[in-house]
Design a protein around this motif. Structure first.
Motif, PDB file in Angstrom:
ATOM      1  N   ALA A  96     -10.704  -1.207  -3.392  1.00 41.20           N
ATOM      2  CA  ALA A  96      -9.261  -1.059  -3.163  1.00 41.20           C
ATOM      3  C   ALA A  96      -8.567  -2.411  -3.105  1.00 41.20           C
ATOM      4  O   ALA A  96      -9.121  -3.403  -2.629  1.00 41.20           O
ATOM      5  N   TYR A  97      -7.353  -2.363  -3.589  1.00 44.51           N
ATOM      6  CA  TYR A  97      -6.433  -3.491  -3.519  1.00 44.51           C
ATOM      7  C   TYR A  97      -5.231  -3.039  -2.709  1.00 44.51           C
ATOM      8  O   TYR A  97      -4.829  -1.874  -2.775  1.00 44.51           O
ATOM      9  N   TRP A  98      -4.660  -3.956  -1.944  1.00 52.56           N
ATOM     10  CA  TRP A  98      -3.528  -3.631  -1.093  1.00 52.56           C
ATOM     11  C   TRP A  98      -2.267  -4.219  -1.694  1.00 52.56           C
ATOM     12  O   TRP A  98      -2.277  -5.306  -2.271  1.00 52.56           O
ATOM     13  N   THR A  99      -1.176  -3.497  -1.528  1.00 51.50           N
ATOM     14  CA  THR A  99       0.081  -3.958  -2.108  1.00 51.50           C
ATOM     15  C   THR A  99       1.266  -3.576  -1.232  1.00 51.50           C
ATOM     16  O   THR A  99       1.241  -2.558  -0.560  1.00 51.50           O
ATOM     17  N   THR A 100       2.270  -4.421  -1.273  1.00 50.56           N
ATOM     18  CA  THR A 100       3.566  -4.089  -0.684  1.00 50.56           C
ATOM     19  C   THR A 100       4.580  -3.800  -1.795  1.00 50.56           C
ATOM     20  O   THR A 100       5.738  -3.529  -1.517  1.00 50.56           O
ATOM     21  N   ASP A 101       4.119  -3.859  -3.049  1.00 50.33           N
ATOM     22  CA  ASP A 101       4.953  -3.535  -4.206  1.00 50.33           C
ATOM     23  C   ASP A 101       4.277  -2.401  -4.988  1.00 50.33           C
ATOM     24  O   ASP A 101       3.903  -2.551  -6.152  1.00 50.33           O
ATOM     25  N   PHE A 102       4.111  -1.278  -4.305  1.00 52.32           N
ATOM     26  CA  PHE A 102       3.338  -0.138  -4.808  1.00 52.32           C
ATOM     27  C   PHE A 102       3.857   0.378  -6.146  1.00 52.32           C
ATOM     28  O   PHE A 102       3.080   0.527  -7.099  1.00 52.32           O
ATOM     29  N   ASP A 103       5.140   0.664  -6.239  1.00 54.94           N
ATOM     30  CA  ASP A 103       5.691   1.247  -7.468  1.00 54.94           C
ATOM     31  C   ASP A 103       5.450   0.346  -8.676  1.00 54.94           C
ATOM     32  O   ASP A 103       5.084   0.826  -9.754  1.00 54.94           O
ATOM     33  N   CYS A 104       5.637  -0.941  -8.513  1.00 58.62           N
ATOM     34  CA  CYS A 104       5.429  -1.890  -9.599  1.00 58.62           C
ATOM     35  C   CYS A 104       3.968  -1.901 -10.038  1.00 58.62           C
ATOM     36  O   CYS A 104       3.669  -1.837 -11.233  1.00 58.62           O
ATOM     37  N   HIS A 105       3.036  -1.982  -9.068  1.00 57.36           N
ATOM     38  CA  HIS A 105       1.607  -2.007  -9.413  1.00 57.36           C
ATOM     39  C   HIS A 105       1.150  -0.710 -10.075  1.00 57.36           C
ATOM     40  O   HIS A 105       0.340  -0.734 -11.001  1.00 57.36           O
TER      41      HIS A 105
END
Length: 180
Positions: A96-105
């Protein structure tokens, strides 16, 4: 480090007996403390494009910057975890990778041809607790998860990591619901 997602943050293990897996990780590997929840809350869970209602236990701990996730599914509802164990597999099922820019990723991943396997919202079900798993490649353990770490889930993950720093072996299994 992934040029697409940044640093790898979690190794997700699907296990047949979470109590035995916890014992192994704590007593043999020396990782802990683990934060455990018997029945992981899920919202809007979709597997292969269809709603599903898997029930599973989860335990989280850290070893350095990598989170160890142990998952045991308790029912036969469709999920990536059930599909994995139905093939006779146990062990590393996803990274898993974590993101605060979910929609973009997510959009970038789909543009690159990754195929959504399952998605939903964990924890309290808040809008900022989304996750998506993408189809694995030719061999097991290569499912990619993107996990949104804004809001309460991000706070939980940071608390789990902080608890591992300098852990002395005491209180090795803790109630995840008491963290936040």
């Amino acid at each position: 480090m992934s040029k697409y997602f940044g640093p790898l943050r979690q190794l997700g293990y699907v296990v047949g007996d979470i109590d035995s897996a916890l014992k192994y990780w704590i007593d043999v590997v020396g990782v802990g403390p683990f934060f455990f929840v018997e029945d992981q809350p899920l919202n809007d869970f979709v597997f292969r494009g269809k709603p599903s209602a898997p029930r599973f236990s989860v335990a989280l701990a850290h070893s350095g910057s990598a989170q160890i996730e142990l998952i045991q599914q308790h029912n036969n509802e469709p999920s990536a975890f059930r599909e994995f164990t139905d093939r006779g597999l146990e062990g590393l099922q996803h990274v898993a990778y974590w993101t605060t820019d979910f929609d973009c990723h997510v959009a970038e991943s789909k543009e690159r041809g990754l195929i959504e396997l399952q998605s939903g919202r964990s924890g309290s079900g808040a809008p900022d607790e989304r996750f998506v798993y993408f189809e694995e490649s030719a061999y097991p353990g290569t499912v990619i998860e993107l996990s949104e770490v804004s809001g309460r889930k991000g706070n939980l993950f940071r608390a789990v990591e902080a608890a591992s720093q300098g852990w002395d072996g005491s209180d090795p299994i803790r109630d995840m619901r008491k963290v936040l």
